[in-house]
Design an enzyme around this catalytic site. Sequence first.
Site, PDB file in Angstrom:
ATOM      1  N   CYS A   2      -7.780  17.287 -11.240  1.00 18.05           N
ATOM      2  CA  CYS A   2      -7.945  15.366 -10.592  1.00 18.05           C
ATOM      3  C   CYS A   2      -8.234  16.123  -8.912  1.00 18.05           C
ATOM      4  CB  CYS A   2      -7.673  14.839 -10.850  1.00 18.05           C
ATOM      5  SG  CYS A   2      -7.627  14.646 -12.472  1.00 18.05           S
ATOM      6  N   ARG A  27     -11.687  20.462  -8.101  1.00 19.16           N
ATOM      7  CA  ARG A  27     -10.539  20.729  -8.640  1.00 19.16           C
ATOM      8  C   ARG A  27     -10.195  19.469 -10.077  1.00 19.16           C
ATOM      9  NH1 ARG A  27      -6.407  20.453  -5.203  1.00 19.16           N
ATOM     10  NH2 ARG A  27      -4.343  18.846  -6.664  1.00 19.16           N
ATOM     11  N   TRP A  76     -10.160  15.958 -14.206  1.00 19.11           N
ATOM     12  CA  TRP A  76     -10.190  16.698 -15.055  1.00 19.11           C
ATOM     13  C   TRP A  76      -9.418  16.198 -15.869  1.00 19.11           C
ATOM     14  CZ3 TRP A  76      -7.059  20.347 -17.647  1.00 19.11           C
ATOM     15  CH2 TRP A  76      -7.297  20.946 -17.953  1.00 19.11           C
ATOM     16  N   ASN A 102      -3.462  12.052  -9.760  1.00 19.34           N
ATOM     17  CA  ASN A 102      -3.573  12.882 -10.509  1.00 19.34           C
ATOM     18  C   ASN A 102      -2.031  13.551 -11.072  1.00 19.34           C
ATOM     19  OD1 ASN A 102      -3.799  16.256  -9.786  1.00 19.34           O
ATOM     20  ND2 ASN A 102      -3.270  15.587  -8.072  1.00 19.34           N
ATOM     21  N   GLY A 103      -2.690  14.109 -12.252  1.00 13.80           N
ATOM     22  CA  GLY A 103      -1.252  14.762 -12.672  1.00 13.80           C
ATOM     23  C   GLY A 103      -0.521  14.219 -13.497  1.00 13.80           C
ATOM     24  N   GLU A 484      -8.422  41.194 -13.869  1.00 17.92           N
ATOM     25  CA  GLU A 484      -8.720  40.404 -13.118  1.00 17.92           C
ATOM     26  C   GLU A 484     -10.534  40.397 -13.368  1.00 17.92           C
ATOM     27  OE1 GLU A 484      -7.865  38.417 -11.803  1.00 17.92           O
ATOM     28  OE2 GLU A 484      -9.675  38.226  -9.684  1.00 17.92           O
ATOM     29  N   LYS A 488     -12.492  36.949 -13.992  1.00 16.27           N
ATOM     30  CA  LYS A 488     -13.842  36.982 -13.700  1.00 16.27           C
ATOM     31  C   LYS A 488     -14.816  37.003 -14.573  1.00 16.27           C
ATOM     32  CE  LYS A 488     -12.483  35.527 -10.716  1.00 16.27           C
ATOM     33  NZ  LYS A 488     -10.948  35.851 -10.291  1.00 16.27           N
ATOM     34  N   GLU A 491     -14.464  33.747 -17.209  1.00 20.44           N
ATOM     35  CA  GLU A 491     -13.864  32.066 -16.735  1.00 20.44           C
ATOM     36  C   GLU A 491     -15.666  31.687 -15.572  1.00 20.44           C
ATOM     37  OE1 GLU A 491     -11.024  33.377 -12.709  1.00 20.44           O
ATOM     38  OE2 GLU A 491     -11.573  31.172 -13.201  1.00 20.44           O
ATOM     39  N   HIS A 507      -5.281  52.030 -30.029  1.00 21.43           N
ATOM     40  CA  HIS A 507      -4.347  51.011 -30.763  1.00 21.43           C
ATOM     41  C   HIS A 507      -4.441  50.070 -31.736  1.00 21.43           C
ATOM     42  CE1 HIS A 507      -1.412  54.352 -29.892  1.00 21.43           C
ATOM     43  NE2 HIS A 507      -1.829  54.129 -28.786  1.00 21.43           N
ATOM     44  N   LYS A 606     -10.138  23.807 -10.470  1.00 14.84           N
ATOM     45  CA  LYS A 606      -8.911  25.025  -9.856  1.00 14.84           C
ATOM     46  C   LYS A 606      -8.083  25.162  -9.449  1.00 14.84           C
ATOM     47  CE  LYS A 606      -9.747  27.724  -5.357  1.00 14.84           C
ATOM     48  NZ  LYS A 606     -10.240  29.232  -5.718  1.00 14.84           N
TER      49      LYS A 606
HETATM   50  O1  M6R Z   1      -3.820  28.341  -6.718  1.00 12.78           O
HETATM   51  P1  M6R Z   1      -2.934  29.720  -8.050  1.00 12.78           P
HETATM   52  O2  M6R Z   1      -3.146  31.379  -7.339  1.00 12.78           O
HETATM   53  O3  M6R Z   1      -1.905  29.324  -8.456  1.00 12.78           O
HETATM   54  O4  M6R Z   1      -3.455  29.490  -9.814  1.00 12.78           O
HETATM   55  C1  M6R Z   1      -3.758  30.169 -10.463  1.00 12.78           C
HETATM   56  C2  M6R Z   1      -4.694  30.121 -11.519  1.00 12.78           C
HETATM   57  O5  M6R Z   1      -5.117  29.086 -11.813  1.00 12.78           O
HETATM   58  C3  M6R Z   1      -5.689  30.925 -10.721  1.00 12.78           C
HETATM   59  O6  M6R Z   1      -5.705  32.177  -9.853  1.00 12.78           O
HETATM   60  C4  M6R Z   1      -7.109  30.894 -11.753  1.00 12.78           C
HETATM   61  O7  M6R Z   1      -6.481  31.766 -12.678  1.00 12.78           O
HETATM   62  C5  M6R Z   1      -8.544  31.253 -11.358  1.00 12.78           C
HETATM   63  N1  M6R Z   1      -8.753  30.299 -11.633  1.00 12.78           N
HETATM   64  C6  M6R Z   1      -8.229  32.212 -11.160  1.00 12.78           C
HETATM   65  O8  M6R Z   1     -10.083  32.893 -10.602  1.00 12.78           O
END
Ligand code: M6R
Length: 611
Positions: A2, A27, A76, A102-103, A484, A488, A491, A507, A606
């Site tokens: 949000c 957000r 969100w 927001n929250g 990582e 990517k 997501e 394993h 985000k």
């Molecule tokens: O703002 P932050 O770095 O604490 O966020 C952590 C994760 O939410 C963030 O890295 C998330 O995994 C990203 N969408 C990855 O691309």
Amino acid sequence: MCGIVGYVGEKQAAPVLLDGLEKLEYRGYDSAGLAVLDGKNNINIARAKGKLCELFKKTDGGKALEGVCGIGHTRWATHGEPSENNAHPHFNDDKTIAAVHNGIIENYAELKGKLSRQGYEFYSETDTEVATKLVDYYYKKHGDPVRAIANFVLRVRGSYALAVLFKDYPDQIFAVRKDSPMIIGVAGGEAFIASDVPAILKYTKSVYYVANTEIAHVEKGKVTFYNLDKEVVEKDLTEITWNAQSAEKDGYEHFMLKEMHEQPRVVKDTVNGLIKDGKIDFSDFGLSDKDIAKVKHITVVACGSAYHAGVAAQYVLEELARIPVRVELSSEFRYRNPVADKNCLVIVISQSGETADSLAALREAKKLKMKTLAIVNVLGSSIAREADGVLYTKAGPEIAVATTKAYSSQLIAGYALALKFATVRNTITQERYKELLSELSTLPEKIECILKQKESIQHFASEAANKKNVFFIGRGVDYAVCIEGSLKLKEISYVHSEAYAAGELKHGPISLIEDGTLVIGVLMQENLIEKTLSNLVETKSRGAYIAAVTCGDDKKVENVADVKITVPYTDGLFAASLAVIPLQLFAYYLSVLKGNDVDKPRNLAKSVTVE
Ligand code: M6R
């Protein structure tokens, strides 16, 4: 999770609010809404399900809502499905109060019960409607917005950034926050509220960071802050250094593409910000050489990609500084009752500085009297403010939900920490130190060179477009890159993928390899190439299609890989900074090919400010 905005000034509020919401859409983007005070003592609301463009259409770009004071929200969903009815702003029963939030209000069910017994009726499933009606309850009792909000704060549990309009107070907004971000900017006769800086950068760079439970009374060009006893709190304005253009797409098709291309500069800026007189210097970040000498263990806590940057840092720190490092997910650390250790430095890595689990992990570490250091991108964010020391990465605003440039700058911070700890602990020779420092300065150019070959990755993505399962394997730092790369891909392209330490595949997970399964091997560690290569051969024998990301012209790799992606050579310790670039590009192009919303992937937000 949000985004909220607020505006009061001379302009029509709704277009300004929509513009701010557009910058915050990363957000949350399942519904959006606006509330504007029309100057005739009415609060008018417009809400729409779906992306912000729906609200834009519904309000004719904001023209349908007249007035110079208003609040807005992009959602969100937490409580209640994404729908117009659940979208914010929410009204009290007689439509004299409207609020955006927001929250999460944790005790909303109990409060809803109590308010219902007082005669309140509820039209939505949201905790925000409960929050609005709770403010209404106290406003009717005290006749004063600040007192009403102070009582709200005392009554609710959870996290919130709340902005409220009162019909009785035209051209004024009242706001409060706890553990959810909120800034308030001022410029001439205008004032702006936002969950994050990009929303208001275009209008002002002078902002107040609202502290937990401080109540803001926002008027044209003026903000007064109160504590819960309604005493005035004096606060200083902070000047933001980011420029407005950094929150625009700048001709790129997506923010993610733009942000990937910013990586050479961001890496350079982050490196330069850490070097003074030719040496890594941490004295400005609350970590003196004396402090470092006392540290016997390090625990890194983070979520998502920031956690992955921590895993890479672990390998480099242990190798160079010979110090034990543990990397933990913030969501686990905060509840596992960690053992207090005064010799342990807890490092929290976070782009936003607002991630709820990372903030809670930081607080847990502080409660246990451990020294804390934050590696954060957003100036003045909660984690930055609460940690004992803070090192700011120089990534600038990152808008795409999938992080790229912030991750790259976190890697640099990890390398710098390793080099610093190694010097203080005397575990590195002057020669090696200088060699690595000089290698660090070549990374921007090498990243640039990989980005220039993006068409070859685009071609590889088109060949892989039909793959249903992808495996990433590597060892050491290469494994850190794999986790990582896999995230990517998941997501933004919605392709199922797994990352494994190459030696672990046999394993169990190797049973999932079948004809045509794509296995991407990261082979950047000279001493481990042959080992990982053998693991790739094991999957190839079972039908896998192999892609290899490597920095050498090793014929052995060519013999095994169906596709070879070559990046410039770098020291194995810094390999993540280069190997991650083709993996980011691969996920990006696959997402584009599938027609996904690259910058705003489904179900994600985000900044994860709820648990
Ligand atoms: O703002 P932050 O770095 O604490 O966020 C952590 C994760 O939410 C963030 O890295 C998330 O995994 C990203 N969408 C990855 O691309």
